[in-house]
Design an enzyme around this catalytic site. Structure first.
Site, PDB file in Angstrom:
ATOM      1  N   ASP A 130       8.713   2.286   1.970  1.00  0.00           N
ATOM      2  CA  ASP A 130       8.312   3.479   1.234  1.00  0.00           C
ATOM      3  C   ASP A 130       9.328   3.792   0.127  1.00  0.00           C
ATOM      4  OD1 ASP A 130       6.632   5.607   0.680  1.00  0.00           O
ATOM      5  OD2 ASP A 130       6.539   6.291   2.765  1.00  0.00           O
TER       6      ASP A 130
ATOM      7  N   GLY B  55       2.133   3.852  -6.279  1.00  0.00           N
ATOM      8  CA  GLY B  55       1.323   3.305  -7.360  1.00  0.00           C
ATOM      9  C   GLY B  55       2.021   3.293  -8.697  1.00  0.00           C
TER      10      GLY B  55
ATOM     11  N   ASP C  22      -1.038   8.816  -1.747  1.00  0.00           N
ATOM     12  CA  ASP C  22      -1.479   8.768  -0.352  1.00  0.00           C
ATOM     13  C   ASP C  22      -2.966   9.078  -0.231  1.00  0.00           C
ATOM     14  OD1 ASP C  22       1.059   8.174   0.420  1.00  0.00           O
ATOM     15  OD2 ASP C  22       1.551  10.191   1.131  1.00  0.00           O
TER      16      ASP C  22
END
Length: 871
Positions: free
Chosen positions: A470, A507, A527
């Site tokens: 992440d 993204g 998300d």
């Protein structure tokens, strides 16, 4: 070969390679895989040289019948079979593999039943055979090999993490088997993708389970559960199972404990459910006196080599007999494939699995993960292709240990993360785990920043196969995403363990800056949430204009093996209706998106299970041509997508996002076909007939769709669209290049209007009119590729007069993206009516720049944004 040519031919090349191996493999029989497991007697203590009598050398030299002449070659050396291979672990847990020969026992100087077992099955099947021998001496079925279902209905009370834990060696046995099967090409020379069949399982124990008559029932029940659990965990419900009894003292053995365990073993063949699929060999005939053996032992068959040869031969013959009965009854074992035997790709098709976040968020623990692993097997998900079980955020403790290593949350995962991985592997699944490249994870737990190497090594030590990385707090790192992920990529390579790297960067354009150089998949969206509109927004980033210039028609030309556009995990099962669930799954399938289920499998309905395991729909996602679907029509909430397939057909998705019932027609010319074409409904798995030049899906309501397959299998490949050439989105010439003349490669927020204001008017900044420029509405980020060819960036910026009075906007130019925090230009806060600001900055050698306009409901203009190149 340049990037342009690569992007054009990548998918076609991979398809041709796949086709080549498929054709080559079609003439070959699948590999026969036999598993030999148990305790020290299966490990093998038959001496090859030691002792005066009874060793293997003595047996061969005193063989009057010629029965064992095949054990030596023409040079007098121990013969090696060219058609039977073995992977074994010895007494010291060291791996030995190669062509079957003497020396694969507990020591390099001993043999076990494998030698003659391999001869029998090898002679019978006349094809490549692999023996997987996974054994540990001194263990019992009551504790060490205890199968899960014999402990309780829900399996182990806690995950076994160390020797002497209940079930530790059962888990290790299954994990070892799957490790070999996943890397079959490493153990079977010249493996050409012909697939494999798990053909049989042979079990032989020592004396550690000798029980009294009162305990005989418990042993018998454990053995029944062992057979059932092994079959379940291997996905082979009728797997032939042969058992050798514990007959080490022969027929003279009157010890009630010995008789009790042998009677329990012999009882297996009498169970009606085991008829013609379980056989038991009574080994008491194979006992040799101590005087005729290499060692004065009452156990390990007195270390007599011939005893082990006879046991192996009998097990082999019993196995061949069982398989013949099954063949006569038309009972067959499934043929499976090794995913990447013929390539260097970790993910030759999009990864498929389950991730914990959407179902549990941070509320995960050992028991839930165990339950999910079990259900992935029992529900059929694993066998449908769901291989990865990924633990998301909140598995780790709040502090690292004294060595700076990550450790498990001791309450949630009391047995540690390696035990979790071993259990996942024992189910034939791949182990995935979460970390963050910032100093903290999104849940404020230890991130990996400045601990990259130590964390990747920990993951490798735990047996991790997949890392979701992440990006929370990563803006503080001071590194671009490409720099960050290069660090992780190198750290993973250093471990020596192949681990899939999933780039979760909100993204931020990994497809543009070359995420494929570092990871295998990358997020294209923010998300996803359990709402259909969120599903559509995420899909739009991969399949539409949500994250790239409209001219690209989605990110399809950046997709392929180890290069997957990821619009986030599935919300199937979490949405409002089955209709929404199905369209979600169809979209992800036609977009060749990674399939990571995110529902609570413990509460999964049959309807949801049938969606995520729909064979023909999932096959579209996993098609080996690896072409990502693309949109061929969009109007008034009606969309049509096309995905050319490897078998000469093409998949078509017709979707109604609107409120009104609608008919949707796809024209063959839109999808590269003509004339009459057969059509098949992939959800119904039903042929609909032949249709001339078009097909119409009638009366589709809101969120309803039809997913069809069009064309004749075996026809020439249906062509896809032509990729955008690099000169359209890259600075490729000397002199001046206006950014409005090339396509941006990534965007977030509102797309710019090229050469006009955001409202479509002529751009006027101050008193000057601009024929070239970008009209923007906050918030608007656009990434442009300079390709290292530009020297200067120049522009004039000003708030547009349509912005509300006293509203504030801001113009910035950054290197590549926001994560690196490298600001080349900052206008500061600007109000409507403020004077224009001139920009003239150095961009030499930069690959990408990011133009950002921020504010709240404001409008701005970039006048003459251009780069000057002297190259």
């Amino acid at each position: 070969m340049n990037t342009q040519i690569n992007s054009c031919f990548k998918n076609s090349f991979f398809f041709l390679i796949t086709l080549f191996f498929a054709l080559k493999a079609s003439a070959q029989e699948p590999i026969k895989v036999f598993i030999l497991a148990g305790q020290s007697n299966m490990q093998g203590h038959g001496e090859m040289e030691k002792g005066e009598k009874g060793n293997l050398n003595w047996v061969v030299n005193n063989d009057k019948t010629g029965k064992y002449k095949n054990l030596r070659d023409a040079n007098g050396e121990w013969a090696k079979r060219d058609d039977v291979y073995i992977h074994a672990t010895d007494k010291f847990d060291s791996i030995k593999s190669g062509k079957l020969s003497a020396g694969y026992g507990a020591y390099a100087t001993t043999i076990g039943p494998e030698l003659e077992f391999g001869r029998v099955v090898g002679d019978q099947y006349g094809n490549k055979v692999l023996l997987i021998k996974t054994t540990w001496g001194g263990k019992s079925i009551n504790v060490d090999f205890r199968p899960p279902s014999s402990v309780s209905d829900s399996g182990y009370v806690s995950l076994p993490s160390k020797p002497k834990d209940t079930g530790y060696y059962y888990v290790k046995m299954l994990s070892n088997i799957y490790e070999v099967l996943d890397n079959l090409h490493d153990y079977v020379p010249d493996y050409n993708g012909e697939g494999y069949e798990i053909s049989g399982f042979a079990w032989h124990q020592g004396w550690n389970d000798r029980v009294n008559k009162e305990a005989n029932k418990a042993y018998e029940e454990n053995l029944v559960h062992l057979i059932k659990d092994v079959r379940s965990d291997l996905g082979t419900p009728t797997l032939p199972f042969v058992i050798a009894t514990t007959g080490m003292k022969g027929w003279e053995d009157k010890d009630p404990r010995a008789l009790s365990i042998m009677n329990a073993q012999l009882a297996m063949a009498n169970y009606p459910e085991f008829k013609d699929n379980v056989s038991v060999v009574d080994t008491r005939d194979f006992y040799k006196e101590r005087a005729d053996s290499p060692a004065n032992q009452f156990y390990h068959w007195n270390r007599n080599a011939e005893s082990y040869l006879l046991i192996g031969e009998s097990l082999g013959k019993a196995m061949v007999d069982l398989k013949a009965k099954q063949t006569a009854s038309n009972v067959i074992q499934p043929i499976r494939n090794v995913a990447r035997y013929d390539s260097d790709f970790l993910t030759p098709t999009p990864p498929v699995g389950w991730n914990s976040w959407n179902a549990f968020e941070k509320d995960i623990d050992e028991n839930k993960i165990k339950q999910i692993a079990d259900i992935m097997v029992s529900s059929g998900m694993r066998d449908a292709g769901y291989k990865f079980l990924v633990l998301d955020d909140a598995w780790m403790a709040a502090e690292r240990n004294e060595n700076g290593q990550l450790v498990a949350d001791s309450i949630k995962f009391p047995n540690g993360m390696k035990a979790v991985g071993d259990y996942i592997h024992s189910k034939g699944l791949k182990y995935g785990i979460y970390e963050c490249r910032g100093d903290l994870t999104c849940q404020n737990l230890p991130g990996s920043f400045e601990h990259e190497e130590i964390d990747m090594q920990s993951f490798a030590d735990w047996g991790v196969d997949y890392i979701k990385l992440d990006a929370c707090f990563a803006k503080k790192n001071g590194r671009l995403s490409s720099e960050d992920f290069d660090v992780y990529h190198k750290a993973i390579l250093k471990t020596g363990r192949p681990m899939v790297l999933s780039i979760s960067d909100f993204g931020s354009g990994a497809w543009a800056w070359g995420g494929k150089n570092y990871g295998e998949l990358w997020r294209t969206s923010g998300d996803i949430f359990p709402r259909i509109q969120s599903v559509y927004r995420c899909a739009e980033t991969s399949g539409g204009n949500g994250a790239i210039h409209p001219a690209f028609n989605g990110l399809w030309q950046f997709a392929g093996p180890d290069s997957w556009n990821d619009p986030d995990m599935l919300q199937v099962g979490n949405l409002k209706s089955i209709t929404e669930d199905k369209v979600h799954f169809s979209l992800w399938s036609i977009l060749a998106a990674p399939i990571m289920a995110g529902n609570d499998l413990r509460e999964m309905s049959d309807e949801v299970k049938n969606i995520i395991t729909a064979k023909e729909v999932l096959a579209i996602n996993q098609d080996p041509r690896t072409h990502q679907g693309y949109r061929v029509y969009e109007k008034d909430s009606i969309e049509i997508y096309n995905k050319p397939l490897s078998d000469g057909t093409t998949a078509v998705l017709m979707l109604n996002k609107g409120e009104k019932i609608a008919d949707i027609t796809v024209l063959w010319e839109q999808i590269g076909l003509a004339g009459k074409q057969p059509v098949r409904d992939l959800w119904l798995e039903k042929d609909l007939g032949e249709f001339n030049e078009s097909f119409t899906a009638k009366k589709l309501g809101k969120h309803e769709h039809l997913l069809i397959k069009v064309g004749t299998i075996g026809s020439p490949l249906v062509a896809g669209p032509t990729p955008i050439t690099e000169d359209k989105y890259t600075v490729s010439k000397s002199g001046t290049t206006y950014l409005s003349d090339i396509y941006y490669m990534a965007k977030k927020g509102n797309a710019p209007v090229e050469d006009k204001t955001f409202h479509g008017e002529k751009i006027k900044i101050g008193r000057k009119k601009f024929s070239k420029g970008l009209g923007v509405k906050s918030n608007a980020e656009m990434m442009y590729r300079l390709n290292g060819r530009a020297d200067r960036f120049q522009a004039t910026v000003q708030m547009d007069r349509s912005s509300p009075k006293d509203s504030i906007g801001r113009f910035q130019v950054m290197v590549e993206e926001k994560f690196g925090g490298r600001v080349l230009f900052d206008s500061g806060k600007m109000k409507r009516g403020d004077k224009p600001v001139e920009i003239d900055i150095d961009v030499k050698d930069l690959e990408f720049i990011l133009l950002d306009f921020s504010g709240k409901k404001v409008f701005g203009n970039w006048g003459d944004p251009k780069v000057i190149s002297n190259k």
